[in-house]
Structures are given as C-alpha cells and as structure tokens.
Design an enzyme around this catalytic site. Structure first.
Site: not given
Ligand SMILES: Cc1cc2nc3c(=O)[nH]c(=O)nc-3n(C[C@H](O)[C@H](O)[C@H](O)COP(=O)(O)OP(=O)(O)OC[C@H]3O[C@@H](n4cnc5c(N)ncnc54)[C@H](O)[C@@H]3O)c2cc1C
Length: 393
Positions: A139, A253-254, A374, A377
């Site tokens: 969180a 992963g990006r 992930e 921007s």
C-alpha cells in the site's frame, strides 16, 4: 560481449522470425483467436479468468516457455515468451498478463536465482499446473518499491512473514508467490529478501480482489501474511539480495509488458481496419476516405516501430547483451502506442466503438495499465534518462 553473442544477434534481424518462431507464433495466434476469443467479453464482464483456459495454456507449453525440458518445460527462448504475450494480448490482454507474469517474472526469477533443489521442486509444477505470482508492491510502496514493510524474522529452520502486499497479479489462481520482505528494516534496501511462498503455507491468505478499469479477467489481489511460516530453504537467492532479484526480474518483465501493449495495439488496429473496410457512409467503405485511411496508416507505422523496439530488447536479452535501456524504452513507447491505437479504434468504430457489443472499448480500458505497472512511465523515463547520461562524455 562475446563474438558468439554478437553473431547470434546479427543473424536474427529484428522483425524477421525463424521458421520455428513463425510456427510457434501461428499456433499461439490460432489458440488465441479460436479458444480465448469467444470468452473475452464474458470474462471482462464477470471479472473472472475462465477456468477452462488454464489447463489449455499449460498443455500448449505457454506457462513454461523458458523452462528447460529437463524440468518439463518447453525449452524455448525469452523471445518466444514475448511472442506468446504479444499474440495472446492481441485477443485479450488479461490472458496476456497471466502468461507474462508466469514466464517473464516468476519463472525467470527462479531460473536465474533458484538453487538446484528449488528448481527441481518448483519448475516442473510451474511448467505443468502451477501459476506463479510476483509480490513486491505494498500500500505504501509502489514506485519506491524498496520502502516495503513486510517483515521476515528467522525462527530456527523457518521464517515468519508479517505484512501485506497489494495489487498482486494472478493472486487468485497462483500456487506459488515470489514475495519480497525485509529481514532488517534498518538496513534499508539491503535487508530485502525474496521468499518462495506456497499458497497453503500457514499464515498466508489472499485478500480483497480489486474491481478494475481494465484487464478485468486478470485477478489483482491483496496478500496477507500473518505469522506466515516459510521454510528457510525457500529463501530465493541470498539474504539481503532481494533488491537485486527484484530489479533484474523487472528489467526483463518490462519487455513482457511492452509485448502485451504491442499485442493490444495490433488487436485494436486489426478490429479498426476490418471495420473500416465494412462500414459504409456516403455510399462507400469509410476506409476509402483519406481521413480514415491515413489514421490507420499512422497507427500501423507506430505499431511497427513498437514491434521493432520490443523485439530488439528481447533479442538483446536472449543474446546476453545489455538490454535495460532498450527494455524501458520499449515498455514506455508501447504503452503510449497501445493507448493511441485503442483510442483511434474507438473513434473509427464511431458510436459502435463506445458500446460493449464491440471489442474496442475494452481494449481502450485495458490499455491504461501499460503506463502504470512494472514501473510507471515516469519510472521508465528515469531509468532511460539515467542510463543515457552515463554515456554522455
Ligand atoms: C492491475 C495491476 C496489477 C499489478 N500487478 C502487480 C504485481 O503482480 N506485483 C507487484 O508487485 N505489483 C503489481 N502492481 C503494482 C504496480 O506495480 C504499482 O501500482 C506501480 O508500480 C505504481 O505504484 P503506485 O501504484 O504505488 O503509484 P505511486 O508510486 O504512488 O505513483 C503515483 C504517481 O507518482 C509518480 N511518481 C512516483 N514517484 C515518482 C518520482 N520519483 N518521479 C516522478 N514521478 C513519480 C508515478 O509515476 C505515478 O504517476 C499492479 C498494479 C495494478 C494496478
């Protein structure tokens, strides 16, 4: 950089697929259109991943693409994982992210950092029946991921984990979670450690499922650790080196999220182009009006540029070359193009684009997540900018 790596890289022009890659892409494309396609609307409305899809994804080898055959995987490349995410996301980006998180995050981290015993224990399951999830965010810690507060305390032959994770993809379906917790808050990021947590471990539970704008069939849930008992043998990598695992895994992963957004953009374009050839106004198909045709051409050009960027990053990674800047650029650009392509598709459909009987309004909603998960921007720009500055003399 070895000459072998260079040769491999140059032998594979970016957008040209080998025979094997073409066959693989076409198999995934057919599966996505024939099997996933008919379920897309229902899954979106019901916010539910259709249970019939998972066994089929496993049977096709799409949930263990890079897992070596000795661990029952498909023995494929990272590039193939990227192709699979692209093709599936052209039909449903929710299913795309399921396959993406499995391959480019969960399996990748285990392949890179797992001990032989951990690989033997988990890779065959991940290849055949078990969904993986990657639990970093909380969180209070998103972009500032290493401000995480979930604690891990050693107690003899196990650790006790306490805390909560938020926004965890695949949480409802997953059997294995890669969980990042700190063994020493005072040590800052150097206390962060990765753990392999099975869903039945005592003290672990999946909490609230989020009601989302897009990718609604993909489950996104809270995870709760209440004295969750994790065997010490389930530490992934070294104690205090979890931050490295998190960074290197997200770097790869990006590219997967870039592929998801690339597929989404292509899917939106395909719908818009088909519709523009069919829809008549003023006595002819709207595609014959330059105002419409040029929009289709412009978006197709942006999609082509995105594909080159995503494929380039994936091929660099497979060749063992530096790819971090290219991956961040690909994800950053792909998420912009996806949003533009989906928005344009809605406009080309006119009023029909705004209603749920047609597929493009969903893609418009789905596109938004590309700029958020992930690494937002802004975080991509930070990575790109920092890496570029190191090259300025
Ligand atoms: C559908 C979905 C699925 C997800 N799946 C996963 C998952 O599987 N596993 C996981 O661990 N997490 C997951 N996440 C979490 C996701 O990675 C985070 O939401 C994301 O990293 C952003 O963090 P945040 O939401 O806390 O936003 P914040 O970090 O609070 O950012 C809010 C805004 O501030 C900007 N900002 C923050 N810091 C800076 C800065 N230094 N400079 C400039 N701008 C800044 C951001 O760019 C953003 O615009 C998921 C989230 C969603 C919505």
């Amino acid at each position: 950089m070895s000459s072998v790596a260079l040769e491999t890289f140059h032998a594979a022009p970016l957008s040209r697929l080998s025979e094997d890659e073409l066959m693989f892409r076409d198999t995934v494309r057919q599966f996505a259109s024939e099997i996933i396609g008919p379920l897309v609307r229902k899954m979106d409305e019901e916010q539910h991943f259709h249970p019939s899809l998972l066994p089929q994804l496993f049977n096709l080898g799409l949930m263990g693409i890079e897992i070596p055959t000795e661990y029952e995987g498909a023995g494929g490349t990272f590039f193939e994982a990227i192709l699979a995410v692209e093709e599936i996301s052209a039909v449903d980006p929710s299913v795309g992210v399921m396959v993406d998180v499995q391959n480019t995050l969960s399996i990748n981290a285990l392949l890179r950092r797992g001990t032989e015993a951990q690989k033997k224990q988990y890779l065959p399951k991940l290849a055949t029946e078990m969904v993986g999830a990657y639990a970093l965010s909380e969180a209070g810690s998103g972009s500032d991921a290493f401000a995480l507060e979930t604690r891990a305390e050693r107690k003899g032959d196990h650790y006790l984990l306490n805390g909560q994770k938020l926004f965890i993809t695949n949480a409802k379906e997953a059997g294995l979670f890669i969980v990042f917790a700190t063994v020493d808050r005072g040590a800052g990021y150097k206390g962060i450690t990765a753990f392999l947590v099975e869903k039945h471990f005592p003290g672990f539970s999946v909490g609230k499922k989020e009601d989302k704008l897009g990718i609604r069939a993909s489950s996104t849930c809270e995870l709760i650790f209440d004295d969750c008992r994790v065997p010490a043998a389930n530490v992934l990598g070294e104690i205090g080196k979890g931050y490295q695992i998190a960074i290197e895994t997200l770097n790869e992963g990006r590219i997967g999220i870039g592929a998801q957004m690339l597929g989404l953009a292509q899917g939106a374009w395909n719908h818009a182009a088909r519709y523009a050839k069919e829809r008549k106004q003023f006595g002819k198909p709207i595609a014959e009006f330059q105002g419409v045709l040029f929009q289709l051409a412009e978006i197709a050009t942006e999609i082509e540029a995105t594909r080159l960027m995503v494929y380039n990053a994936a091929r660099l990674k497979d060749a063992g070359l530096d790819f971090v800047k290219e991956a961040a650029m690909a994800k950053y650009f792909a998420s912009q193009v996806a949003e533009r392509a989906a928005s344009k598709a809605v406009e080309i459909y006119g009023g029909y684009g705004f209603v749920k009987d047609y597929p493009v309004e969903k893609l418009y909603r789905d596109a938004k997540i590309g700029k958020i998960y992930e690494g937002t921007s802004n975080m991509q720009l930070q990575t790109i900018g920092k890496l570029l500055l190191t090259q300025v003399k």
